[in-house]
Design a protein around this motif. Sequence first.
Motif, PDB file in Angstrom:
ATOM      1  N   ALA A 138       1.743  -2.877   9.385  1.00  0.00           N
ATOM      2  CA  ALA A 138       0.893  -3.220   8.619  1.00  0.00           C
ATOM      3  C   ALA A 138       0.034  -2.077   8.681  1.00  0.00           C
ATOM      4  O   ALA A 138      -0.207  -1.479   9.874  1.00  0.00           O
ATOM      5  N   ILE A 139      -1.077  -1.912   7.373  1.00  0.00           N
ATOM      6  CA  ILE A 139      -2.055  -1.005   7.479  1.00  0.00           C
ATOM      7  C   ILE A 139      -3.353  -1.810   7.239  1.00  0.00           C
ATOM      8  O   ILE A 139      -3.543  -2.618   6.296  1.00  0.00           O
ATOM      9  N   LEU A 140      -4.451  -1.325   8.031  1.00  0.00           N
ATOM     10  CA  LEU A 140      -5.804  -2.007   7.459  1.00  0.00           C
ATOM     11  C   LEU A 140      -6.773  -0.732   7.523  1.00  0.00           C
ATOM     12  O   LEU A 140      -6.991   0.023   8.477  1.00  0.00           O
ATOM     13  N   SER A 154     -12.021  -0.873  12.117  1.00  0.00           N
ATOM     14  CA  SER A 154     -12.044  -2.156  11.880  1.00  0.00           C
ATOM     15  C   SER A 154     -10.811  -2.847  12.119  1.00  0.00           C
ATOM     16  O   SER A 154     -10.526  -4.145  12.353  1.00  0.00           O
ATOM     17  N   ALA A 155      -9.697  -2.215  12.166  1.00  0.00           N
ATOM     18  CA  ALA A 155      -8.469  -2.742  12.419  1.00  0.00           C
ATOM     19  C   ALA A 155      -8.288  -3.285  13.914  1.00  0.00           C
ATOM     20  O   ALA A 155      -7.343  -3.747  14.330  1.00  0.00           O
ATOM     21  N   VAL A 156      -9.330  -2.960  14.742  1.00  0.00           N
ATOM     22  CA  VAL A 156      -9.480  -3.499  15.966  1.00  0.00           C
ATOM     23  C   VAL A 156      -9.399  -4.845  16.335  1.00  0.00           C
ATOM     24  O   VAL A 156      -9.232  -5.651  17.112  1.00  0.00           O
ATOM     25  N   PRO A 198       0.991  -1.045  -0.067  1.00  0.00           N
ATOM     26  CA  PRO A 198      -0.064   0.108   0.052  1.00  0.00           C
ATOM     27  C   PRO A 198       0.784   1.219  -0.122  1.00  0.00           C
ATOM     28  O   PRO A 198       0.613   2.466  -0.492  1.00  0.00           O
ATOM     29  N   PHE A 199       2.001   1.179   0.779  1.00  0.00           N
ATOM     30  CA  PHE A 199       2.765   2.386   0.776  1.00  0.00           C
ATOM     31  C   PHE A 199       4.176   2.004   0.823  1.00  0.00           C
ATOM     32  O   PHE A 199       4.531   0.961   1.500  1.00  0.00           O
ATOM     33  N   SER A 200       5.304   2.439   0.115  1.00  0.00           N
ATOM     34  CA  SER A 200       6.475   2.474   0.255  1.00  0.00           C
ATOM     35  C   SER A 200       7.335   3.717   0.782  1.00  0.00           C
ATOM     36  O   SER A 200       7.316   4.739   0.369  1.00  0.00           O
ATOM     37  N   ILE A 201       7.509   3.338   2.060  1.00  0.00           N
ATOM     38  CA  ILE A 201       8.254   4.612   2.923  1.00  0.00           C
ATOM     39  C   ILE A 201       9.621   4.055   3.481  1.00  0.00           C
ATOM     40  O   ILE A 201       9.714   2.908   3.900  1.00  0.00           O
ATOM     41  N   GLU A 202      10.679   4.889   3.415  1.00  0.00           N
ATOM     42  CA  GLU A 202      11.779   4.548   3.948  1.00  0.00           C
ATOM     43  C   GLU A 202      12.089   4.562   5.057  1.00  0.00           C
ATOM     44  O   GLU A 202      11.499   5.123   6.093  1.00  0.00           O
ATOM     45  N   ARG A 230     -10.196   2.253   2.533  1.00  0.00           N
ATOM     46  CA  ARG A 230      -9.405   2.663   1.118  1.00  0.00           C
ATOM     47  C   ARG A 230      -8.486   1.880   0.684  1.00  0.00           C
ATOM     48  O   ARG A 230      -8.080   2.357  -0.714  1.00  0.00           O
ATOM     49  N   LEU A 231      -8.029   0.933   1.221  1.00  0.00           N
ATOM     50  CA  LEU A 231      -6.953   0.053   0.528  1.00  0.00           C
ATOM     51  C   LEU A 231      -7.717  -0.687  -0.799  1.00  0.00           C
ATOM     52  O   LEU A 231      -8.977  -0.836  -0.478  1.00  0.00           O
ATOM     53  N   SER A 232      -6.929  -0.956  -1.730  1.00  0.00           N
ATOM     54  CA  SER A 232      -7.534  -2.064  -2.575  1.00  0.00           C
ATOM     55  C   SER A 232      -7.808  -3.558  -2.038  1.00  0.00           C
ATOM     56  O   SER A 232      -7.214  -3.860  -0.871  1.00  0.00           O
ATOM     57  N   GLN A 233      -8.685  -4.119  -2.614  1.00  0.00           N
ATOM     58  CA  GLN A 233      -9.236  -5.249  -2.038  1.00  0.00           C
ATOM     59  C   GLN A 233      -7.739  -6.367  -1.935  1.00  0.00           C
ATOM     60  O   GLN A 233      -7.771  -6.969  -0.929  1.00  0.00           O
ATOM     61  N   GLY A 234      -7.023  -6.334  -2.802  1.00  0.00           N
ATOM     62  CA  GLY A 234      -5.587  -7.006  -2.865  1.00  0.00           C
ATOM     63  C   GLY A 234      -4.996  -6.630  -1.642  1.00  0.00           C
ATOM     64  O   GLY A 234      -4.334  -7.464  -1.031  1.00  0.00           O
ATOM     65  N   GLU A 235      -4.622  -5.258  -1.649  1.00  0.00           N
ATOM     66  CA  GLU A 235      -3.621  -4.888  -0.553  1.00  0.00           C
ATOM     67  C   GLU A 235      -4.338  -5.247   0.856  1.00  0.00           C
ATOM     68  O   GLU A 235      -3.492  -5.565   1.669  1.00  0.00           O
ATOM     69  N   LYS A 236      -5.691  -4.998   0.920  1.00  0.00           N
ATOM     70  CA  LYS A 236      -6.184  -5.506   2.599  1.00  0.00           C
ATOM     71  C   LYS A 236      -5.991  -7.098   2.487  1.00  0.00           C
ATOM     72  O   LYS A 236      -5.643  -7.508   3.542  1.00  0.00           O
ATOM     73  N   TYR A 237      -6.482  -7.739   1.664  1.00  0.00           N
ATOM     74  CA  TYR A 237      -6.077  -9.214   1.667  1.00  0.00           C
ATOM     75  C   TYR A 237      -4.497  -9.377   2.139  1.00  0.00           C
ATOM     76  O   TYR A 237      -4.422 -10.306   2.918  1.00  0.00           O
TER      77      TYR A 237
END
Length: 728
Positions: free
Chosen positions: A270-272, A301-303, A185-189, A275-282
Amino acid sequence: MYIVKVLVEHPVHALDTTFDYLSEKSLLVGVRVWIRFGYQKIIGYVENVEETHFSKSELEQRAGFRYQYILDVIDEEPLLNEELQTLANQLSRMTLSPRISCLQAMLPTQLKPSTHQTVGIKTQQVVHLVEGTYAKTIKQQECMAFLQEHPDIPVKDIPYSRALLDNLKKQGCIEIVEKEVYRQPFSIEHQSKHIQLTTQQQKVVDGILAHQGRVALLHGVTGSGKTEVYLALAAHYIQQNKSVMMLVPEISLTPMMVEVFRQRFGNQVAILHSRLSQGEKYDEYRRIKRQEVKIVVGARSAVFAPLENIGIIILDEEHDASYKQEAKPRYLTSQIAKMRAKTHHASVVLGSATPSLESYARALKGVYDLYELPERINQKPLPQVEIVDMIQETRQRNYSLFSRKMKQSIQQTIDKGEQVILLLNKRGYASYVQCQDCGEVLKCPHCDVTLTDHRSEHKLKCHYCEYMIDYPHVCPHCGSTHLKSVGYGTQKIEEEIEKIFCGAKVIRYDVDTTRQKNGHLKLLERFRNKEANILLGTQMIAKGLDFEDVTFVGVLNADLSLNIPDFRASERTFQLLCQVSGRSGRGQKQGHVIIQTYNPEHYAITCAAKHDYIAFFHQEMQYRRKAKYPPYCHMVSILIQSPHEELIHSVAIDVKNYLLAHSQQTVILGPARSAIYKMQDIYRERILVKFLHSQDIYEALCVMNDYYNKQQKGKVRIVCDFNPYSQI
C-alpha cells in the motif's frame, strides 16, 4: 446512562481538554461523534466512557452546568488501535501539542476528527447470477454462461447490451448490486524475481536479522544497492507473517520505491503520501487497517500507518530534513519509528549515503548497530568531481551563470547522446525585482521577504504565504518603469540553457512544475524515455533518481545552502552535493560532476568532491563540540509569535527570564528576531535552549506553554520545537 468525554475537532491549546456529553448507550473509545459545541455542530473524538446511575437532572445539579446528548455516532469501530491511541497521547506530551492535532496527524482527511469530509467509499455495479434459474433465448443463455465464467464482473465490462441484462434481471436470473472497490494509485505488474545479493549486501542483511529489535544504521555510498538490502529484509519479514514499513523523505521518491516494491511483492503493498487523491488515501488507509496488505511505502506521515505485527521499519535517506514535521505536532519521524518499533519488538533500519551526524555519532558509540556498503554495485567507480571557483571565472570576465568548463561538459554530454542533471536549489525566475531609479525592492506585504519573479506566469510570488501579484509595469514607490529582475532561479536557467546549448531539451523539475497529480512521475518518465536530455531542478532531484544514461551532473551554486544562518548549513550542503553527485555514472559509463562555488576551500565542498564522509564527519564534529551543538546536546527552539509588534520583544524577555529561573543545566541563546521576522502578518522572535537531559527544562516549558497558549488567548503564541531542523 453514560458520560462520554470528548475531544473537539479544533486543534488549539485552549480547547485541549475533554468535554462531557451524555449518551443512552455505551460507546467505544476512539470513535467519532457528532456533537453540539456552543452554536456549532462539529465532530468530536471519544476519549473515555463512564457509566452513571444518576439522571440527567441529577448530573446537572451536581456539575453546575447543563449536559447535552451526543447527536450521532459516525464510526462502528475505533479509528485507531490501542497502540496508536497511546502513541497519540505520548506524542502530545512529547511535543507539547493539543491531543486532537496528534490524532489528526495520524489519519487521512476523510477520517480526521473534522467536519471537512469530501470523499466516501467508491462502488461499482456488478452482476450476480441467481442459482437455479434459466434464460429464455440463446443470446441470454450465452450471457449467462459468460457470467458463470466471470463472477462479480462489473456491468461496464460485460460484452452484452444493457437491454439484455435488464431482461435477465426481470426474469430473476441475475441481480445487479453495488460493490465496494478500491481506487488504485498505481498499476504496476508483479514481477516476482530473485536478485542475488552481493557478499557485502548479504552480510548486512544477516547482521540486521541476527539483532532483532535493534536500530541499525546502514551507511552505503550512492549506488551501493541499499534498496536491494531493503527488499531482502522485507521478504524475510513477510515470510515470517510480519508487516513492513518503508519510508522515504520526498513525495517524488515514493512512486519509484512503490514501483520497486510492487514489482517484487505485488498487491501486498500500500502507498501513503500527500499527493494521492483524497479517495486514494482513504482506500489505501482502509486496506492497511483491514490487514489486506503487508507493506506500507510512504512519506513522513506513513509512520502512523495502522499496521499490526510490524517486523521492521526502514527509513531511506534518514538524514533528510523532510522527516521533520514543521507543523504541529512537530515530530521527528525516526523518533516515532523507534517508539513504534519498541511496541512491536521490531527492528529499525536507517539508511543513507550521508547519515546525519547525530545518527553516525550514536552508531560509533554503539547505541545503533553500524553497517557499511563502501562500494558501488559491481565495483563501478564513483563519479569524478571537479570544483570550479566562480571568483576566478568572474576575474576572467565570464559573468555567465555557467563556468566555461560547465558549458563544455554539458555540450559534450548532449553531443554524445547522454543525459545531464543540473541542480539549482532556487525555484522561480529571479530572486527579486528592484527599481533601477529609486532602489526599491518589491516585498511581500505580509512577510518580511522579497517577492520572487515567476516569469512564465507573469507573476511575483511570496514562497511563504502564497501572496501573488501581476508583474508590475511601474515602481509602486516612485512610478519609474525601470524595473529589473535580480538573481536567478530554475525558470531563468531553463531559458538560458535553451539559448546557449545546441540540441538541449530541458525538463524543469521543481515545486511549480510538479503541482499536478502524479506530476513527479510524469516528468521523470519523460526523462527516462529520452524526451529530454537535461533535467534541471531543485534539491528534489538530488535523491533516489537512477537513470543509466546520466553521465554528467552540474551544481550551479553550491553556496546557496551554505550561507543559511543555521548550524546544520555545512552538513546539509555536504549531503546535498554527495547525493546529487551520486546521480551520475550509475550505468556502465563513467560519471562526471562539476560543482560551481565561491567557496572552493570550504570543507563541506572539498569533502563532497572526494566522497569522503568520514573526513567531513570529524571536521564538523570539532565545530559542534566547540559550540556545544547536537549531537553534544539536545535543543528546543521557542518561537514567540504575535500580531502585535510592540508586545513581541517584552514577552520574549519574560520567557527567557522565566526559563533562567526555573530550569537547570541549560544554555539559553536569544531572544533574537527570526530569520524572517514577519510571516503572514505575525511578528516572530526566537529563543534557543541547549540541554543535556529533558527533565532539566521540560516542566518549565509545560508551564510556559500552558500560560501563553491557553490563558493569554490571541495576544501571544508560543511554539516549542524539540530537535528543530529549521531556524527560519
